[in-house]
Design an enzyme around this catalytic site. Structure first.
Site, PDB file in Angstrom:
ATOM      1  N   LYS A  49       0.640  -1.181   0.059  1.00 15.92           N
ATOM      2  CA  LYS A  49       0.085   0.049   0.090  1.00 15.92           C
ATOM      3  C   LYS A  49       0.982   1.312  -0.052  1.00 15.92           C
ATOM      4  O   LYS A  49       0.229   2.395  -0.367  1.00 15.92           O
ATOM      5  CB  LYS A  49      -1.019  -0.059   1.316  1.00 15.92           C
ATOM      6  CG  LYS A  49      -1.901  -1.327   1.475  1.00 15.92           C
ATOM      7  CD  LYS A  49      -2.678  -1.440  -0.018  1.00 15.92           C
ATOM      8  CE  LYS A  49      -3.610  -2.773   0.006  1.00 15.92           C
ATOM      9  NZ  LYS A  49      -2.859  -3.922   0.397  1.00 15.92           N
ATOM     10  N   TYR A 262     -12.000 -14.972   3.103  1.00 17.74           N
ATOM     11  CA  TYR A 262     -11.007 -14.026   3.413  1.00 17.74           C
ATOM     12  C   TYR A 262     -10.507 -14.140   4.999  1.00 17.74           C
ATOM     13  O   TYR A 262     -11.482 -14.263   6.038  1.00 17.74           O
ATOM     14  CB  TYR A 262     -11.663 -12.769   3.298  1.00 17.74           C
ATOM     15  CG  TYR A 262     -10.743 -11.470   3.757  1.00 17.74           C
ATOM     16  CD1 TYR A 262      -9.947 -10.963   2.700  1.00 17.74           C
ATOM     17  CD2 TYR A 262     -10.934 -10.988   4.966  1.00 17.74           C
ATOM     18  CE1 TYR A 262      -9.007  -9.920   2.925  1.00 17.74           C
ATOM     19  CE2 TYR A 262      -9.889  -9.735   5.317  1.00 17.74           C
ATOM     20  CZ  TYR A 262      -9.007  -9.522   4.124  1.00 17.74           C
ATOM     21  OH  TYR A 262      -8.197  -8.298   4.627  1.00 17.74           O
ATOM     22  N   TYR A 288      -2.949 -12.721   2.951  1.00 13.49           N
ATOM     23  CA  TYR A 288      -2.594 -12.359   1.691  1.00 13.49           C
ATOM     24  C   TYR A 288      -1.239 -13.136   1.206  1.00 13.49           C
ATOM     25  O   TYR A 288      -1.528 -14.193   0.239  1.00 13.49           O
ATOM     26  CB  TYR A 288      -2.186 -10.951   1.315  1.00 13.49           C
ATOM     27  CG  TYR A 288      -3.351 -10.119   1.582  1.00 13.49           C
ATOM     28  CD1 TYR A 288      -4.429  -9.818   0.793  1.00 13.49           C
ATOM     29  CD2 TYR A 288      -3.593  -9.442   3.040  1.00 13.49           C
ATOM     30  CE1 TYR A 288      -5.507  -8.972   1.102  1.00 13.49           C
ATOM     31  CE2 TYR A 288      -4.781  -8.904   3.266  1.00 13.49           C
ATOM     32  CZ  TYR A 288      -5.510  -8.479   2.363  1.00 13.49           C
ATOM     33  OH  TYR A 288      -6.694  -7.776   2.524  1.00 13.49           O
TER      34      TYR A 288
END
Ligand code: PLP
Length: 330
Positions: A49, A262, A288
């Site tokens: 990010k 998730y 992730y």
């Protein structure tokens, strides 16, 4: 406008390292695996990010905003990096987080508190459904909020990864015998990483297959992540005048490793985390990169890559979440 017409503000330390995973490659006995260390971007324990926020927060400053709002899960790496970037730039950061406040803040959430983010709990919702009401409230108080999209994934955020592909090409060229990757594999979830790499490849005449490992189930009643990704690519290409004509069928998004959904850790993630830790001394995260590396390992075992090829795993960060998953990782 061209990709160079948009300014960024420095939040991280680039280029991130690129190196070979010698012991893991030998253990798996397939292609040579390399790693791009975006877990080491240098902002608040790193992550992908940072690249997006260099453009997004520059835009927030350029448009005269005095606070930022973004949303995510309680263990969002995106929210943690946004809170850190905002702190560095003197912007107040509001985070709209899914779930309820836990008794003890751990992992990314603990760090959000250290960066003095204002946290708004949103129950079942983790993708920013409550943001419009918060924008209204802040404006009524005379503030100028800047909304950073979920995961930092819009055209401006994607620019960070268009440039990242160029960064990779420069690093490959500096290897003594040159270095070319047949495939680039990474976790794909809100889209700007995937979008930026696809368009960066186009600009640089790259040859590598861009393979995103899908992390999250599609939401019922909404259009698929893949179609959202295709639209983001289309919008970014048109905004930055990139000549891209790929269709949705050209996107390589692997749906095989979503497991129980998730953030639910299974044996795939556990094994990948253990192998990287024990063969390379490298930490993956449970949500992730553990899943994406688990997918890559499975594809290697299924012989989906040529044994003499070089495959790049793009490490997108996430390590702080390890501590919030202590009970499922030991
Ligand atoms: C957000 C995130 C991703 C996914 O990147 P997107 O650009 O949202 O698709 C992958 N890995 C980690 C650790 C992340 O925090």
């Amino acid at each position: 406008m061209s990709i160079n017409a948009i300014d960024k503000i420095e939040l991280g330390v680039f280029p991130t390292p690129l190196h070979k995973l010698t012991r893991l490659s030998a253990h798996l006995g397939g292609p040579q695996i390399y790693i791009k260390r975006d877990d080491l971007t240098g902002l608040a324990l790193g992550g992908n990010k940072t690249r997006k926020l260099e453009y997004l927060l520059a835009d927030a400053l350029a448009t005269g905003c005095d606070c930022v709002i973004t949303a995510g899960a309680a263990q969002s790496n995106h929210c943690r990096q946004t809170a850190a970037g905002a702190a560095k730039l003197g912007l107040t950061c509001h985070l709209v987080l899914g779930g309820q406040a836990p008794d003890v803040a751990n992992g990314n959430l603990l760090l959000d508190h250290l960066f003095a983010a204002r946290i708004h709990w949103s129950g079942e919702k983790r993708k920013g459904e409550d943001i419009p009401a918060l924008v209204k409230q802040l404006r009524a108080q005379g503030k100028k909020p800047y909304v950073v999209p979920y995961g930092g994934s819009n055209t401006i955020g994607a620019l960070g990864f268009v440039h990242a592909y160029s960064e990779l090409m420069m690093q490959c060229a500096s290897f003594a015998q040159g270095l070319e990757f047949s495939d680039i594999v990474f976790a794909s979830s809100s889209g700007a990483t995937h979008c930026g790499l696809v368009l960066g490849k186009q600009i640089n005449n790259g040859k590598s297959n861009i393979i995103g490992i899908n992390i999250d189930k599609d939401e019922q009643g909404k259009d698929t992540y893949k179609s959202q990704l295709q639209r983001l690519i289309g919008r970014s290409a048109s905004q930055f005048a990139i000549d891209y004509s790929g269709s949705i069928e050209d996107l390589h998004l692997v749906d095989d490793y979503i497991g129980q959904g998730y953030g639910v850790v299974g044996s795939l993630e556990r094994e990948a985390i253990a192998l990287c830790a024990q063969y390379e001394g490298i930490l993956l995260d449970p949500v992730y990169t553990g899943r994406a590396m688990g997918g890559l390992i499975d594809m290697i075992r299924r012989k989906q890559f040529k044994a003499d090829s070089n495959v790049l795993f793009w490490h997108t960060g996430g390590a702080p979440a390890i501590f919030a998953y202590a009970d499922t990782l030991q």
